[in-house]
Write a protein that holds these residues in place. Structure first.
Motif, PDB file in Angstrom:
ATOM      1  N   ASP A 118       0.913  -1.211  -0.098  1.00  0.00           N
ATOM      2  CA  ASP A 118       0.093   0.076  -0.038  1.00  0.00           C
ATOM      3  C   ASP A 118       0.913   1.226   0.007  1.00  0.00           C
ATOM      4  N   LEU A 119       1.878   1.187   0.972  1.00  0.00           N
ATOM      5  CA  LEU A 119       2.713   2.269   0.828  1.00  0.00           C
ATOM      6  C   LEU A 119       3.538   2.740  -0.508  1.00  0.00           C
ATOM      7  N   LEU A 120       3.855   1.591  -1.098  1.00  0.00           N
ATOM      8  CA  LEU A 120       4.543   1.851  -2.518  1.00  0.00           C
ATOM      9  C   LEU A 120       3.706   2.228  -3.525  1.00  0.00           C
ATOM     10  N   VAL A 121       2.629   1.840  -3.551  1.00  0.00           N
ATOM     11  CA  VAL A 121       1.697   2.375  -4.376  1.00  0.00           C
ATOM     12  C   VAL A 121       1.377   3.819  -3.926  1.00  0.00           C
ATOM     13  N   LEU A 122       1.232   4.157  -2.863  1.00  0.00           N
ATOM     14  CA  LEU A 122       0.964   5.689  -2.442  1.00  0.00           C
ATOM     15  C   LEU A 122       2.156   6.382  -2.972  1.00  0.00           C
ATOM     16  N   LEU A 123       3.548   6.066  -2.575  1.00  0.00           N
ATOM     17  CA  LEU A 123       4.744   6.733  -3.171  1.00  0.00           C
ATOM     18  C   LEU A 123       4.729   6.970  -4.740  1.00  0.00           C
ATOM     19  N   GLN A 124       4.446   5.832  -5.260  1.00  0.00           N
ATOM     20  CA  GLN A 124       4.409   5.714  -6.808  1.00  0.00           C
ATOM     21  C   GLN A 124       3.335   6.893  -7.292  1.00  0.00           C
ATOM     22  N   ASP A 125       2.162   6.924  -6.561  1.00  0.00           N
ATOM     23  CA  ASP A 125       1.238   8.092  -6.890  1.00  0.00           C
ATOM     24  C   ASP A 125       1.689   9.224  -6.801  1.00  0.00           C
ATOM     25  N   GLU A 126       2.298   9.469  -5.733  1.00  0.00           N
ATOM     26  CA  GLU A 126       2.667  11.081  -5.418  1.00  0.00           C
ATOM     27  C   GLU A 126       3.767  11.221  -6.201  1.00  0.00           C
ATOM     28  N   MET A 127       4.824  10.185  -6.622  1.00  0.00           N
ATOM     29  CA  MET A 127       5.913  10.775  -7.496  1.00  0.00           C
ATOM     30  C   MET A 127       5.145  11.029  -8.868  1.00  0.00           C
ATOM     31  N   HIS A 128       4.360  10.378  -9.246  1.00  0.00           N
ATOM     32  CA  HIS A 128       3.604  10.648 -10.549  1.00  0.00           C
ATOM     33  C   HIS A 128       2.991  12.104 -10.620  1.00  0.00           C
ATOM     34  N   GLU A 129       2.379  12.482  -9.322  1.00  0.00           N
ATOM     35  CA  GLU A 129       1.826  13.802  -9.408  1.00  0.00           C
ATOM     36  C   GLU A 129       3.020  14.857  -9.498  1.00  0.00           C
ATOM     37  N   LEU A 130       4.153  14.547  -8.753  1.00  0.00           N
ATOM     38  CA  LEU A 130       5.164  15.280  -8.754  1.00  0.00           C
ATOM     39  C   LEU A 130       5.972  15.568 -10.293  1.00  0.00           C
ATOM     40  N   THR A 131       5.919  14.482 -10.763  1.00  0.00           N
ATOM     41  CA  THR A 131       6.588  14.601 -12.186  1.00  0.00           C
ATOM     42  C   THR A 131       5.534  15.056 -13.243  1.00  0.00           C
ATOM     43  N   GLU A 132       4.289  15.048 -12.946  1.00  0.00           N
ATOM     44  CA  GLU A 132       3.199  15.929 -13.903  1.00  0.00           C
ATOM     45  C   GLU A 132       3.487  17.472 -13.481  1.00  0.00           C
ATOM     46  N   ILE A 133       3.771  17.994 -12.466  1.00  0.00           N
ATOM     47  CA  ILE A 133       3.978  19.308 -12.128  1.00  0.00           C
ATOM     48  C   ILE A 133       5.398  19.815 -12.895  1.00  0.00           C
ATOM     49  N   ILE A 134       6.449  18.707 -12.774  1.00  0.00           N
ATOM     50  CA  ILE A 134       7.699  19.294 -13.271  1.00  0.00           C
ATOM     51  C   ILE A 134       7.481  19.217 -14.908  1.00  0.00           C
ATOM     52  N   ARG A 135       6.708  18.351 -15.442  1.00  0.00           N
ATOM     53  CA  ARG A 135       6.586  18.355 -16.845  1.00  0.00           C
ATOM     54  C   ARG A 135       5.765  19.717 -17.398  1.00  0.00           C
ATOM     55  N   ALA A 136       4.782  20.007 -16.695  1.00  0.00           N
ATOM     56  CA  ALA A 136       3.864  21.230 -16.952  1.00  0.00           C
ATOM     57  C   ALA A 136       4.833  22.494 -16.845  1.00  0.00           C
ATOM     58  N   GLU A 137       5.834  22.443 -15.993  1.00  0.00           N
ATOM     59  CA  GLU A 137       6.629  23.602 -15.818  1.00  0.00           C
ATOM     60  C   GLU A 137       7.901  23.930 -16.410  1.00  0.00           C
TER      61      GLU A 137
END
Length: 144
Positions: A118-137
């Motif tokens: 569960d924790l690994l999935v949470l981390l992966q989801d959070e990393m995806h969100e951060l990656t999307e912010i970086i891509r957008a900027e």
């Protein structure tokens, strides 16, 4: 974010009684695709049996699978986590206790479970969100 926000709720938790045969526990694990079963009497946690417990304490030691029960292989008084604990505290506590699963309690009563998966999935989801912010900027990437 608290453990309550990420824990699997009690209705998704697989539980059994301490007198449940080990063979039945293994079948439950296979049927429900889980690696652990909380041994409980109502909302009171008595122990936990993991797939590793079955492999080492039953199969590896040459135990009588036909006659062994959860009580014989379970970890009594397992590490538990209060539902209001912060997720980062949970990471630290699980590391310090060397566990991959933690039953969740609220007011001392069993309310769910959280696992390393569960924790690994949470981390992966959070990393995806951060990656999307970086891509957008960031400017578009063009290989040389």
């Amino acid at each position: 974010m608290t453990v309550r926000d990420i824990a699997r709720p009690k209705d998704e938790l697989v539980t059994a009684k301490h007198d449940t045969p080990v063979r039945e526990l293994a079948t439950l694990m296979e049927d429900r695709t889980v690696g652990s079963i909380v041994i409980a009497d109502g909302d009171n946690i008595e122990g936990i049996v993991t797939d590793r417990d079955i492999a080492l304490k039953c199969v590896g030691s040459g135990g009588d699978l036909g006659g062994m029960t959860a009580k014989e292989v379970m970890t009594e008084r397992p590490f538990t986590v209060d539902a209001d604990m912060g997720v980062f505290d949970l990471f630290r506590e699980m590391r310090e206790h060397g566990v991959r699963r933690a039953p969740i309690t609220d007011g001392g009563k069993l309310t769910g479970i959280v696992t390393m998966d569960d924790l690994l999935v949470l981390l992966q989801d959070e990393m995806h969100e951060l990656t999307e912010i970086i891509r957008a900027e960031s400017p578009p990437y063009t290989p040389a």
